[in-house]
Design an enzyme around this catalytic site. Structure first.
Site, PDB file in Angstrom:
ATOM      1  N   TYR A   1      47.030  39.299  38.398  1.00 13.21           N
ATOM      2  CA  TYR A   1      46.900  37.875  38.675  1.00 13.21           C
ATOM      3  C   TYR A   1      46.068  37.081  37.669  1.00 13.21           C
ATOM      4  CZ  TYR A   1      49.218  38.977  43.024  1.00 13.21           C
ATOM      5  OH  TYR A   1      50.147  39.398  43.948  1.00 13.21           O
TER       6      TYR A   1
ATOM      7  N   PHE B   1      43.628  40.106  54.243  1.00 15.01           N
ATOM      8  CA  PHE B   1      44.649  39.172  54.722  1.00 15.01           C
ATOM      9  C   PHE B   1      45.910  39.310  53.878  1.00 15.01           C
ATOM     10  CE2 PHE B   1      41.784  36.870  51.838  1.00 15.01           C
ATOM     11  CZ  PHE B   1      42.653  36.346  50.896  1.00 15.01           C
TER      12      PHE B   1
END
Length: 410
Positions: A123, A410
């Protein structure tokens, strides 16, 4: 290859999850898990990438409120469920989804996006910087004791099921959130995540337990954990306690909980996989060398709206610095910005003044929550000082008194 990006329809959820599971090589979720994540994720904030007649990529974004330095709760996008099918890697699918997400976040007025990366190398090219660290540990409870401060013996410990203790735990957690950057305020229904405990995922551990710590009738802390029984060939107890999460509102309650966890009968070790990098447990154990502490990357932060993000947090020392920022993936952030602020707040505006520091948006994401100093980034050649003294000023101002930390996945 033509990539069609669109939110999944209501009837696409099972296929969305199946593609996600296949990409990660994971076993199928239970029906309870599928229903929970479906309740958490608005479909309009999910993406499917379609090509060659099917779904080849998935992504989603939760609505979170995250503590930033100074204690403010900032609305952020929690990027999640990102996958690309192994048959369609390196064909632009991930780049297309990241592009669409960041454009959508900007249109919605979100200044910051965050994620937990499956692989650290993925990322950075999209401007996400490693902003927090996790502490992992494996404590030899046969050789290590906890040095509890005076008053710990007065803390009453009460064992309950996680469901019985959830309201008390959530109240403690809510009081802890403003105190540490990176913590996420609990959104409605998200208390269900801590109660999720499928037998198939326990790996030989028993059902999760919850211990509440009370002082004068008030719950001041809690720990949720599970135990795996075990013994050697000679019958010596060799079980393991696995800590899920722990919060406490004061040092005495905190130490009382750790003392309890390290003194469970018939076990030889306590393991945990996500505590703050500066967790005080490192200071209260009797022998740190027998705790096998290690650290790894945690939350990744991306500044979507650079001036709004930098103005949303407070700064540990006064600063007035011009940043020359490079951001090819979100070009609206590229340019020179004057950041002026202190512990009370900040202003960030475009300027034509000469730059004091030059850096990329990824490095601002890394430094944003105060866990990684700009001086260390400069030592790696990632920040360039253009005005003598500017680096020391900015590095001191960006740092947080407590290490930033995100408490759950998450």
């Amino acid at each position: 290859m033509t990539i069609d990006l669109r939110p999944p329809a209501a009837g696409d959820w099972d296929e969305f999850v199946l593609r996600l599971e296949r990409a990660f090589g994971e076993p199928a979720m239970t029906s309870e898990e599928r229903a929970m994540w479906r309740d958490f994720l608005p479909l309009e904030q999910a993406l499917t990438a379609r090509a060659d007649g099917g779904i080849v990529g998935t992504a989603g974004a939760f609505d979170f409120r995250m503590t930033v330095p100074g204690g403010t709760l900032l609305d952020v996008a929690g990027v999640t469920m990102v996958s690309v099918q192994p048959t369609h890697r390196r064909r632009g699918v991930l780049t297309a989804m990241m592009r669409r997400q960041l454009d959508d976040f900007r249109e919605r007025g979100l200044a910051v996006a965050v994620l937990l990366a499956s692989e650290p190398s993925i990322y950075g090219r999209f401007g996400y910087g490693t902003a927090t660290r996790q502490l992992h540990g494996r404590i030899d409870t046969t050789r290590v004791t906890v040095q509890a401060p005076p008053g710990a013996d007065a803390v009453r410990l009460r064992l309950v099921t996680p469901a019985e203790g959830v309201a008390a735990c959530e109240a403690v957690y809510a009081r802890a959130v403003p105190g540490r950057p990176g913590m996420l305020a609990r959104q409605p229904e998200w208390e269900r995540l801590a109660l999720l405990d499928p037998p198939a995922d326990r790996g030989g551990f028993g059902a999760r337990l919850c211990v509440l710590a009370e002082v004068d009738g008030e719950v001041r802390g809690y720990a949720r954990y599970s135990v795996k029984a075990g013994g050697t060939a000679l019958g010596v107890p060799d079980g393991t306690v696995k800590l899920k999460d722990l919060e406490a509102l004061d040092p005495v309650t905190y130490a009382a909980l750790w003392r309890y966890l390290t003194d469970v009968d018939l076990v030889a070790r306590l393991v945990f996989h996500n505590r703050p990098a500066d967790d005080p447990v490192q200071q209260i154990v009797s022998d740190i060398r027998r705790c096998n502490f290690s650290w790894r990357d945690g939350l990744y932060v991306r500044l979507v709206d650079l001036p709004a993000a930098l103005a949303a947090r407070a700064y540990a020392a006064p600063l007035d610095v011009v940043l020359d920022v490079e951001d090819p993936f979100c070009p609206w952030n590229t340019g020179r910005w004057r950041l002026s602020g202190d512990a009370k707040g900040a202003v960030c505006e475009r300027t034509g003044d000469p730059a004091d520091l030059a850096l990329a948006a990824r490095e601002l994401g890394t430094a944003y929550l105060g866990g990684h100093g700009l001086r260390a980034l400069a030592g790696a050649g990632l920040v360039t000082e253009l005005r003598p003294g500017a680096l020391a000023e900015a590095s001191a101002a960006f740092r947080s008194d407590l290490e930033p930390w995100v408490p759950h996945g998450f």
